[in-house]
Design a protein around this motif. Structure first.
Motif, PDB file in Angstrom:
ATOM      1  N   GLU A 174      -1.646  31.552  40.951  1.00 46.84           N
ATOM      2  CA  GLU A 174      -0.730  32.678  40.341  1.00 46.84           C
ATOM      3  C   GLU A 174       0.867  32.152  40.040  1.00 46.84           C
ATOM      4  N   ASN A 175       0.911  31.094  40.584  1.00 45.87           N
ATOM      5  CA  ASN A 175       2.306  30.326  40.594  1.00 45.87           C
ATOM      6  C   ASN A 175       3.031  30.393  39.117  1.00 45.87           C
ATOM      7  N   SER A 176       2.054  29.807  38.156  1.00 49.14           N
ATOM      8  CA  SER A 176       2.782  29.444  36.861  1.00 49.14           C
ATOM      9  C   SER A 176       1.381  28.721  36.074  1.00 49.14           C
ATOM     10  N   PRO A 177       1.628  28.533  34.511  1.00 52.11           N
ATOM     11  CA  PRO A 177       0.486  27.676  33.938  1.00 52.11           C
ATOM     12  C   PRO A 177       0.064  26.569  34.701  1.00 52.11           C
ATOM     13  N   LEU A 178       1.103  25.640  35.101  1.00 49.88           N
ATOM     14  CA  LEU A 178       0.990  24.492  35.629  1.00 49.88           C
ATOM     15  C   LEU A 178       0.305  24.709  37.002  1.00 49.88           C
ATOM     16  N   GLY A 179       0.366  25.587  37.843  1.00 47.99           N
ATOM     17  CA  GLY A 179      -0.068  26.023  38.986  1.00 47.99           C
ATOM     18  C   GLY A 179      -1.623  26.388  38.768  1.00 47.99           C
ATOM     19  N   TYR A 180      -1.866  27.133  37.626  1.00 50.63           N
ATOM     20  CA  TYR A 180      -3.306  27.533  37.400  1.00 50.63           C
ATOM     21  C   TYR A 180      -4.139  26.241  37.190  1.00 50.63           C
ATOM     22  N   LEU A 181      -3.696  25.355  36.356  1.00 46.51           N
ATOM     23  CA  LEU A 181      -4.404  24.148  36.049  1.00 46.51           C
ATOM     24  C   LEU A 181      -4.432  23.159  37.456  1.00 46.51           C
TER      25      LEU A 181
END
Length: 203
Positions: free
Chosen positions: A66-73
């Motif tokens: 949920e942190n960011s798109p990078l976090g999602y990946l």
């Protein structure tokens, strides 16, 4: 200014609405596509520390997603960390396509505006020229004021359509390139995470 807008007729109202919508999309994308929102600087080092310290419980991973798109990946990679490397990469690639789609989704409206605005301008041109010929049939070619009104509408809407479309195209290409650059950075950082997973986390 009001005279210029009013000379464009009804078509000008739609062009102004498109201009306002384009400006809102551009402002929203500038805010949403900031690097700190997409690829936070400290996120990758922190996740590597979690990996080395075995702090990869479900709670950590869910918050990471949920942190960011990078976090999602990265969360996608960590959820698959006990599988083969090729399987992890395939999962991350699928997630990456989803992330790219979400980032580019608002740009579809910007592209549509860039395509529709010149057509509306052309429509205004046709309507203006129709008025010109209608006035010629009714009053002849001697009434310059009647002719000028139709010609003014034709030229105004054509110019307005281009004024809306040209920046929309430029911003569309800019944001597409920005997303592509950010996607490359995300891929590099996720691959670094995959390569640095603790040996115990690998099959």
């Amino acid at each position: 200014m009001f005279e210029i807008v009013s000379s464009g007729g009804v078509v000008m109202i739609f062009l102004l609405l498109l201009m306002a919508l384009a400006m809102m999309i551009v402002a929203e994308r500038f805010w949403s596509l900031r690097n700190q929102e997409i690829i936070p600087k400290k996120l990758a080092p922190d996740v590597l520390k979690w990996s080395r310290k075995k702090q990869l419980d479900e709670n950590h991973i869910d918050k990471l997603a949920e942190n960011s798109p990078l976090g999602y990946l990265m969360a996608t990679a960590l959820k698959q960390r006990h599988r083969q490397r090729t399987e992890i990469i395939e999962s991350v690639e699928d997630a990456g396509r989803h992330v790219s789609h979400q980032l580019e989704k608002p740009l579809n409206w910007l592209q549509a505006i860039a395509e529709v605005a010149p057509l509306l301008g052309l429509l205004g041109t046709v309507i203006g020229m129709m008025k010109v010929f209608a006035n010629i049939m009714e009053f002849g070619v001697g009434d310059a004021n009647q002719l000028a009104g139709g010609i003014s509408q034709a030229l105004t809407t054509t110019a307005a359509g281009l004024i809306v479309a040209i920046p929309a195209v430029l911003f569309y290409r800019y944001f597409k390139n920005r997303i592509a650059d950010q996607t490359i950075v995300m891929e590099q950082q996720v691959m670094q995470l995959i390569d640095n997973l603790a040996p115990a986390d690998k099959p």
